[in-house]
Design an enzyme around this catalytic site. Sequence first.
Site: not given
Ligand code: COA
Length: 259
Positions: A65, A110, A113, A133
Amino acid sequence: MYKTLIYEKKDTIGILTINRPDKMNVISNELTSELRSLIGELEKDEKLRVLIITGAGEKAFVAGADIKELVDRDAKIGRRVSRERQEVFSRIENLAVPVIAAVNGYALGGGLELALACNIRICSEKAQFGAPEVKLGIIPGDGGTQRLPRLVGLGRAMEMILTGDFIDAQEAHRIGLVNNVYSPGELMDKAMELAQKIASRPPLAIRYAKEAVNRSQEGDAASGFSLESYLHALTCTTEDKKEGVAAFLEKRKGKFKGK
Ligand code: COA
């Protein structure tokens, strides 16, 4: 025309690409509503035989999400958003034609999911799967607590959901979360190959076989989904959720109080 989705058709096979590559294809409210409209169109397409779902870009299938939209998610919004996404994902699961997830990168929250709602999953060697989450102080709300244990068993699902740890493609294959792992360059060709094989079978047999196999998984699913949605809504009211979401957006480690 959609802003967050690309839909194309190759003969009788539909390819849906979740298209927010600069945002790791995360699911916003806009994306959910576009997905609902597109699925509505696909439900009426009598020529469609198989649908493939993938993510745009090199890094993500769908990284969950949109955490920015979690900031204001209280219990009321949490319950509504969870029910809406559960409903759209269930329509994908129960579409008349088989749906293949071609997981090209992160499938988190999500995104996991969504992949679980598809009927068959294959992935690239770069894929990673997780239900992070709890790290944000909430629980899955788009069907994950119900579909993951059915697919990989209670213990493995519990570990993924309670730790929030990611697993790689090989581990996902080992536990039956995906059917096959391919190189990133091969993934879409292999998805097409599988789709074409299924599309070459008699359509009604495929339709009813899918329905029968899906029904085999139903206990009292409606109650499970409803409970998940209320509990998700409840987690949206906690201080820990506020802290978890803020910590992610501020790129720091969260401090949780159990409140
Ligand atoms: N919602 C909003 N923004 C998100 C996101 C999410 N679920 N997942 C990634 N992004 C954004 C980051 O904030 C970042 O934005 P920025 O460039 O403006 O700072 C961009 O996407 C790239 O992510 P980044 O974290 O820099 O890349 P990474 O390769 O180091 O890590 C992930 C990738 C996916 C492992 C990491 O972003 C992450 O853990 N995301 C959250 C996943 C999550 O918790 N999802 C469940 C939500 S309920």
